[in-house]
Design an enzyme around this catalytic site. Structure first.
Site, PDB file in Angstrom:
ATOM      1  N   THR A  46       0.829  -1.203   0.000  1.00  0.00           N
ATOM      2  CA  THR A  46       0.000   0.000   0.000  1.00  0.00           C
ATOM      3  C   THR A  46       0.864   1.253   0.000  1.00  0.00           C
ATOM      4  O   THR A  46       0.453   2.303  -0.490  1.00  0.00           O
ATOM      5  CB  THR A  46      -0.942   0.002   1.216  1.00  0.00           C
ATOM      6  OG1 THR A  46      -1.702  -1.209   1.215  1.00  0.00           O
ATOM      7  CG2 THR A  46      -1.898   1.172   1.192  1.00  0.00           C
ATOM      8  N   TYR A 133       5.762 -12.741   2.924  1.00  0.00           N
ATOM      9  CA  TYR A 133       4.531 -12.384   2.226  1.00  0.00           C
ATOM     10  C   TYR A 133       4.312 -13.372   1.084  1.00  0.00           C
ATOM     11  O   TYR A 133       4.963 -13.304   0.047  1.00  0.00           O
ATOM     12  CB  TYR A 133       4.635 -10.961   1.691  1.00  0.00           C
ATOM     13  CG  TYR A 133       3.330 -10.343   1.223  1.00  0.00           C
ATOM     14  CD1 TYR A 133       2.138 -11.052   1.217  1.00  0.00           C
ATOM     15  CD2 TYR A 133       3.297  -9.024   0.797  1.00  0.00           C
ATOM     16  CE1 TYR A 133       0.950 -10.468   0.802  1.00  0.00           C
ATOM     17  CE2 TYR A 133       2.115  -8.428   0.373  1.00  0.00           C
ATOM     18  CZ  TYR A 133       0.944  -9.161   0.374  1.00  0.00           C
ATOM     19  OH  TYR A 133      -0.227  -8.592  -0.045  1.00  0.00           O
ATOM     20  N   LYS A 158       2.332 -13.922   5.886  1.00  0.00           N
ATOM     21  CA  LYS A 158       1.171 -13.150   5.458  1.00  0.00           C
ATOM     22  C   LYS A 158       0.688 -13.737   4.137  1.00  0.00           C
ATOM     23  O   LYS A 158       1.478 -13.913   3.216  1.00  0.00           O
ATOM     24  CB  LYS A 158       1.545 -11.684   5.272  1.00  0.00           C
ATOM     25  CG  LYS A 158       0.429 -10.829   4.666  1.00  0.00           C
ATOM     26  CD  LYS A 158       0.928  -9.424   4.345  1.00  0.00           C
ATOM     27  CE  LYS A 158      -0.174  -8.588   3.711  1.00  0.00           C
ATOM     28  NZ  LYS A 158       0.292  -7.250   3.298  1.00  0.00           N
TER      29      LYS A 158
END
Length: 304
Positions: A46, A133, A158
Site C-alpha cells: 500500500t 509475504y 502473510k
C-alpha cells in the site's frame, strides 16, 4: 512479535512535485495510531514500495518509526531481487524498524527450494524478524511453509493468495511441526471480505487497507466482527463489497483507491506513481458515495 488489533499499512504521500512528503507521512501514521492500529507496516504494498528509491524507502521507514515512538511494532517492506531485499532490510534495521515484511522475488519464479533459499539469504544477512509475504512468485506448499517457519529469522507468514484450502493446510502443518508460536495473517486486498473464512482456518489477524482512509469504518468492522454484531455484515454490504467491485476495475486500484479515499478525507497524500493510475473523477465520486455509506452505517449503529 505480538500484534493486537488492526494491522495498518500506511500510504506513502507524495507532494505536488512528486517527492516523498515525510511530514504528511508522519501525520498519516499518527492518525492511524490515534485510531488504535496494532502495528504499522511502512513502505509495503500500500506504501508503493515498488515505486520508491532506496533513499525514499529508508526515509519512509524512519519517518514511521519516529511517528510511532515504540507504541506498536513497525514493520518495513523489503523484497525484489535478493540483493535489493537485503539492502532494504539493512536500511530498515538502521532506521529502527522492528522487523520486515519480505515480499516475493522480482518477476522470476523458482522452485520451492529456491524460495526457501531466498528467504534464508535475506534473514541470515540481516538480523531482523521477518514476516514472509506469500503471493505472486512466492507461493509456498505446506511442507515449504513449515521449513520456512523453522528458519531462525522468520516469525510469520502473510497470505495474499486467497487460497483458503492451501492456507488451512499450511497452518495445520506449521502448527504440527512448530506448535503455536508462529504468526499468520490475512493480507488480501480488502481483507475484511474474507475475514470469516480465514478466521475459520486459524488466521484471525488481517491487514486493513481501508484503515488508511476510513479508520472509523475499519475499526467498527473489527469490533463488530469479534463481538458477533450484525454491524459487521452491514458494513460488508454497504462499504466493503462495493469497494471491492470498484477496486477490480483496474490493476493497481487496490492502492489508487486508498489514496483517493485519503484525499477525500483531507489527507495530503498526492497521487500514485506509474504504472498505477489514479481513479477517474466519476470513480472518485463513486468512492465518495461508498465512503459516506460506510460512515453513515457506523454513525447509525452508534446512535441506535
Amino acid at each position: 512479535m505480538e500484534f493486537d488489533g488492526i494491522l495498518f499499512f500506511p500510504l506513502t504521500p507524495f507532494d505536488a512535485d512528486g517527492r516523498l512528503d515525510a511530514g504528511a507521512l508522519e501525520r498519516h501514521v499518527a492518525s492511524g495510531l490515534d485510531h488504535g492500529a496494532g502495528g504499522v507496516f511502512a513502505a509495503c504494498g500500500t506504501g508503493e514500495i515498488h515505486a520508491l528509491s532506496a533513499a525514499e524507502h529508508a526515509r519512509a521507514v524512519g519517518t514511521a518509526v519516529s511517528a510511532v515512538r515504540g507504541a506498536v511494532p513497525v514493520i518495513a517492506g523489503a523484497g525484489g531481487s535478493v540483493a535489493t531485499a537485503v539492502e532494504q532490510a539493512a536500511a530498515a534495521r538502521e532506521q529502527g524498524a522492528d522487523g520486515i515484511l519480505l515480499l516475493p522475488p522480482y518477476l522470476v519464479s523458482g522452485p520451492q527450494s529456491g524460495l526457501v533459499d531466498y528467504i534464508r539469504t535475506v534473514t541470515e544477512a540481516v538480523d531482523l524478524p521477518a514476516i514472509v509475504y506469500q503471493r505472486s512468485t512466492m507461493v509456498l506448499t505446506p511442507a515449504t511453509a513449515a521449513e520456512t517457519a523453522a528458519l531462525p529469522g522468520v516469525v510469520g507468514i502473510k497470505d495474499g493468495v486467497g487460497d483458503v484450502d492451501r492456507m488451512a493446510r499450511i497452518v495445520a502443518e506449521v502448527r504440527r511441526v512448530h506448535g503455536e508460536g508462529f504468526t499468520f495473517f490475512n493480507g488480501l486486498p480488502t481483507a475484511e471480505v474474507t475475514v470469516p473464512a480465514y478466521a475459520a482456518v486459524g488466521v484471525p489477524l488481517y491487514s486493513s487497507a481501508a484503515f488508511a482512509f476510513a479508520p472509523e469504518v475499519a475499526t467498527a468492522f473489527y469490533r463488530a466482527f469479534h463481538a458477533g454484531d450484525p454491524l459487521a455484515e452491514r458494513l460488508l454490504e454497504v462499504f466493503y463489497r462495493p469497494l471491492v467491485a470498484l477496486r477490480d476495475r483496474a490493476p493497481g486500484y487496490a492502492v489508487s483507491l486508498i489514496k483517493a479515499g485519503a484525499r477525500l478525507r483531507g489527507a495530503e497524500v498526492g497521487g500514485v506513481r506509474p504504472p498505477f493510475t489514479d481513479p477517474t473523477e466519476a470513480e472518485t465520486a463513486e468512492l465518495a458515495a461508498i465512503l459516506e455509506a460506510g460512515l453513515t452505517a457506523v454513525k447509525e449503529a452508534g446512535s441506535a
